[in-house]
Design an enzyme around this catalytic site. Structure first.
Site, PDB file in Angstrom:
ATOM      1  N   HIS A   1       9.343   8.534  51.215  1.00 23.44           N
ATOM      2  CA  HIS A   1      10.104   7.562  51.990  1.00 23.44           C
ATOM      3  C   HIS A   1       9.392   7.231  53.293  1.00 23.44           C
ATOM      4  CE1 HIS A   1      11.810  11.271  53.814  1.00 23.44           C
ATOM      5  NE2 HIS A   1      11.953  10.515  54.892  1.00 23.44           N
TER       6      HIS A   1
ATOM      7  N   HIS B   1      10.026   5.453  57.209  1.00 18.84           N
ATOM      8  CA  HIS B   1      10.939   5.005  58.253  1.00 18.84           C
ATOM      9  C   HIS B   1      10.311   3.788  58.925  1.00 18.84           C
ATOM     10  CE1 HIS B   1      13.405   8.782  58.484  1.00 18.84           C
ATOM     11  NE2 HIS B   1      12.361   9.186  57.800  1.00 18.84           N
TER      12      HIS B   1
ATOM     13  N   ASN C   1      19.989   2.903  58.242  1.00 15.88           N
ATOM     14  CA  ASN C   1      20.076   4.304  58.635  1.00 15.88           C
ATOM     15  C   ASN C   1      21.444   4.630  59.205  1.00 15.88           C
ATOM     16  OD1 ASN C   1      19.512   6.699  60.537  1.00 15.88           O
ATOM     17  ND2 ASN C   1      17.668   6.552  59.292  1.00 15.88           N
TER      18      ASN C   1
ATOM     19  N   HIS D   1      21.222  13.330  49.386  1.00 19.65           N
ATOM     20  CA  HIS D   1      22.268  12.426  49.835  1.00 19.65           C
ATOM     21  C   HIS D   1      22.587  11.359  48.784  1.00 19.65           C
ATOM     22  CE1 HIS D   1      21.822  14.153  53.817  1.00 19.65           C
ATOM     23  NE2 HIS D   1      20.516  13.973  53.693  1.00 19.65           N
TER      24      HIS D   1
END
Length: 102
Positions: free
Chosen positions: A47, A49, A28, A9
């Site tokens: 990564h 969250h 997000n 992305h």
């Protein structure tokens, strides 16, 4: 900072609220809970969250894991289910200001 990569992305700078030499944090596009953010380390795509929790946000505390599993498999490639760039930029700006003023 103009754009960054998060896996496959492309991330616009407006969604990023913190950047260091080795990592960046972004809002997000389809959060499970309000305030969900991602922290991406440049080292081989690690990564994290971050999900802010509050009392009573799920009937059972551990239901958040069920929701995450369900969420991750749904609508990931359906842009109409994502927040707008403007919504993400607004949230990132608020977080950026909070960090700068803390």
């Amino acid at each position: 900072m103009s754009t960054l990569r998060f896996g496959q992305h492309i991330i616009k700078a407006s969604a990023v609220f913190l950047q260091t030499e080795l990592s960046f944090a972004l809002v997000n596009r389809k959060p499970v809970v309000p305030g969900r953010i991602l922290n991406h380390e440049v080292c081989e795509h690690v990564h994290v969250h971050v999900l802010p929790r509050k009392a009573g946000d799920f009937e059972r505390n551990d239901s958040v894991y069920d929701e995450l599993q369900k969420h991750d498999g749904q609508d990931e490639d359906v842009p109409s289910k994502w927040r707008t760039e403007e919504e993400m930029a607004t949230e990132a700006s608020i977080l950026r200001n909070q960090i700068e003023n803390s």
